[in-house]
Design a protein around this motif. Structure first.
Motif, mmCIF file in Angstrom:
data_model
loop_
_atom_site.group_PDB
_atom_site.id
_atom_site.type_symbol
_atom_site.label_atom_id
_atom_site.label_comp_id
_atom_site.label_asym_id
_atom_site.label_seq_id
_atom_site.Cartn_x
_atom_site.Cartn_y
_atom_site.Cartn_z
ATOM 1 N N GLU A 52 11.739 -11.841 -12.754
ATOM 2 C CA GLU A 52 13.023 -11.316 -13.239
ATOM 3 C C GLU A 52 12.854 -10.140 -14.204
ATOM 4 N N GLU A 53 11.650 -9.888 -14.670
ATOM 5 C CA GLU A 53 11.378 -8.739 -15.543
ATOM 6 C C GLU A 53 11.153 -7.449 -14.751
ATOM 7 N N ALA A 54 11.072 -7.539 -13.452
ATOM 8 C CA ALA A 54 10.699 -6.391 -12.616
ATOM 9 C C ALA A 54 11.726 -5.266 -12.675
ATOM 10 N N GLU A 55 11.219 -4.064 -12.948
ATOM 11 C CA GLU A 55 12.030 -2.845 -12.897
ATOM 12 C C GLU A 55 11.864 -2.148 -11.542
ATOM 13 N N VAL A 56 10.731 -2.433 -10.868
ATOM 14 C CA VAL A 56 10.444 -1.849 -9.557
ATOM 15 C C VAL A 56 10.041 -2.986 -8.620
ATOM 16 N N VAL A 57 10.602 -2.952 -7.400
ATOM 17 C CA VAL A 57 10.256 -3.955 -6.398
ATOM 18 C C VAL A 57 9.847 -3.221 -5.122
ATOM 19 N N LEU A 58 8.653 -3.552 -4.657
ATOM 20 C CA LEU A 58 8.094 -2.965 -3.437
ATOM 21 C C LEU A 58 8.193 -3.987 -2.318
ATOM 22 N N HIS A 59 8.814 -3.605 -1.195
ATOM 23 C CA HIS A 59 8.900 -4.471 -0.019
ATOM 24 C C HIS A 59 8.058 -3.864 1.095
ATOM 25 N N LEU A 60 7.158 -4.676 1.630
ATOM 26 C CA LEU A 60 6.345 -4.283 2.777
ATOM 27 C C LEU A 60 6.707 -5.230 3.921
ATOM 28 N N GLU A 61 7.538 -4.747 4.830
ATOM 29 C CA GLU A 61 7.912 -5.560 5.983
ATOM 30 C C GLU A 61 6.839 -5.394 7.044
ATOM 31 N N ILE A 62 6.255 -6.532 7.440
ATOM 32 C CA ILE A 62 5.111 -6.477 8.352
ATOM 33 C C ILE A 62 5.225 -7.537 9.434
ATOM 34 N N GLU A 63 4.487 -7.292 10.511
ATOM 35 C CA GLU A 63 4.346 -8.267 11.586
ATOM 36 C C GLU A 63 2.860 -8.565 11.753
ATOM 37 N N VAL A 64 2.560 -9.850 11.838
ATOM 38 C CA VAL A 64 1.181 -10.300 11.986
ATOM 39 C C VAL A 64 1.069 -11.067 13.301
ATOM 40 N N PRO A 65 0.208 -10.622 14.219
ATOM 41 C CA PRO A 65 0.038 -11.352 15.475
ATOM 42 C C PRO A 65 -0.465 -12.775 15.202
ATOM 43 N N GLU A 66 -0.076 -13.691 16.050
ATOM 44 C CA GLU A 66 -0.442 -15.105 15.879
ATOM 45 C C GLU A 66 -1.948 -15.287 15.722
ATOM 46 N N GLU A 67 -2.732 -14.518 16.464
ATOM 47 C CA GLU A 67 -4.192 -14.677 16.395
ATOM 48 C C GLU A 67 -4.768 -14.220 15.039
ATOM 49 N N ASN A 68 -3.989 -13.464 14.260
ATOM 50 C CA ASN A 68 -4.446 -13.008 12.938
ATOM 51 C C ASN A 68 -3.836 -13.805 11.789
ATOM 52 N N ARG A 69 -2.991 -14.757 12.101
ATOM 53 C CA ARG A 69 -2.239 -15.484 11.077
ATOM 54 C C ARG A 69 -3.151 -16.118 10.014
ATOM 55 N N SER A 70 -4.134 -16.852 10.433
ATOM 56 C CA SER A 70 -5.038 -17.529 9.504
ATOM 57 C C SER A 70 -5.814 -16.511 8.666
ATOM 58 N N LYS A 71 -6.322 -15.475 9.316
ATOM 59 C CA LYS A 71 -7.051 -14.424 8.600
ATOM 60 C C LYS A 71 -6.148 -13.727 7.585
ATOM 61 N N PHE A 72 -4.889 -13.536 7.967
ATOM 62 C CA PHE A 72 -3.929 -12.878 7.083
ATOM 63 C C PHE A 72 -3.687 -13.703 5.817
ATOM 64 N N PHE A 73 -3.499 -14.999 5.972
ATOM 65 C CA PHE A 73 -3.300 -15.850 4.795
ATOM 66 C C PHE A 73 -4.537 -15.839 3.900
ATOM 67 N N ASP A 74 -5.705 -15.909 4.502
ATOM 68 C CA ASP A 74 -6.947 -15.841 3.720
ATOM 69 C C ASP A 74 -7.052 -14.503 2.984
ATOM 70 N N PHE A 75 -6.686 -13.441 3.681
ATOM 71 C CA PHE A 75 -6.715 -12.117 3.070
ATOM 72 C C PHE A 75 -5.801 -12.061 1.844
ATOM 73 N N CYS A 76 -4.573 -12.544 1.985
ATOM 74 C CA CYS A 76 -3.623 -12.494 0.868
ATOM 75 C C CYS A 76 -4.136 -13.275 -0.339
ATOM 76 N N LYS A 77 -4.776 -14.412 -0.092
ATOM 77 C CA LYS A 77 -5.339 -15.207 -1.196
ATOM 78 C C LYS A 77 -6.410 -14.424 -1.954
ATOM 79 N N ARG A 78 -7.175 -13.615 -1.232
ATOM 80 C CA ARG A 78 -8.219 -12.799 -1.866
ATOM 81 C C ARG A 78 -7.652 -11.537 -2.496
ATOM 82 N N ALA A 79 -6.731 -10.889 -1.799
ATOM 83 C CA ALA A 79 -6.271 -9.557 -2.190
ATOM 84 C C ALA A 79 -5.225 -9.563 -3.311
ATOM 85 N N PHE A 80 -4.315 -10.511 -3.295
ATOM 86 C CA PHE A 80 -3.245 -10.481 -4.293
ATOM 87 C C PHE A 80 -3.781 -10.478 -5.722
#
Length: 105
Positions: free
Chosen positions: A4-32
């Motif tokens: 709620e303190e955010a002055e700027v909000v960035l939205h990245l609308e993306i599509e992830v193929p089913e075969e990349n779903r697991s890799k994508f979740f792992d990536f987000c856990k590392r990258a965020f």
């Protein structure tokens, strides 16, 4: 940082193929945490309820300066540059990017 303190909000609308779903979740856990290491920001991931594989990665930034610092890092920090390249390989197509600035009302 609280969202709620955010002055700027960035939205990245993306599509992830089913075969990349697991890799994508792992990536987000590392990258965020890396993206958040610049300070003054928080990353969240949302999935469209009715469309599996359609996500909205949201970056909440306390200030415009925090957003600019984060953007500089993803363009110049070798670790973050590498993460962005990896992220793009997991997506179906390039993201739709929208940046919102909080306005006084």
């Amino acid at each position: 940082m609280k969202i709620e303190e955010a002055e700027v909000v960035l939205h990245l609308e993306i599509e992830v193929p089913e075969e990349n779903r697991s890799k994508f979740f792992d990536f987000c856990k590392r990258a965020f945490p890396v993206y958040e290491s610049t300070g003054g920001n928080k990353m969240k991931l949302y999935e469209v309820e009715s469309k599996s594989g359609h996500f909205n990665e949201v970056g909440y930034y306390r200030s415009l300066e925090d957003y600019k610092r984060s953007e500089y890092a993803i363009e110049h920090d070798p670790v973050q540059v590498s993460l962005i390249k990896e992220w793009l390989t997991l997506l179906e197509k390039p993201p739709k990017v929208t940046i919102y600035i909080k306005r006084p009302v």
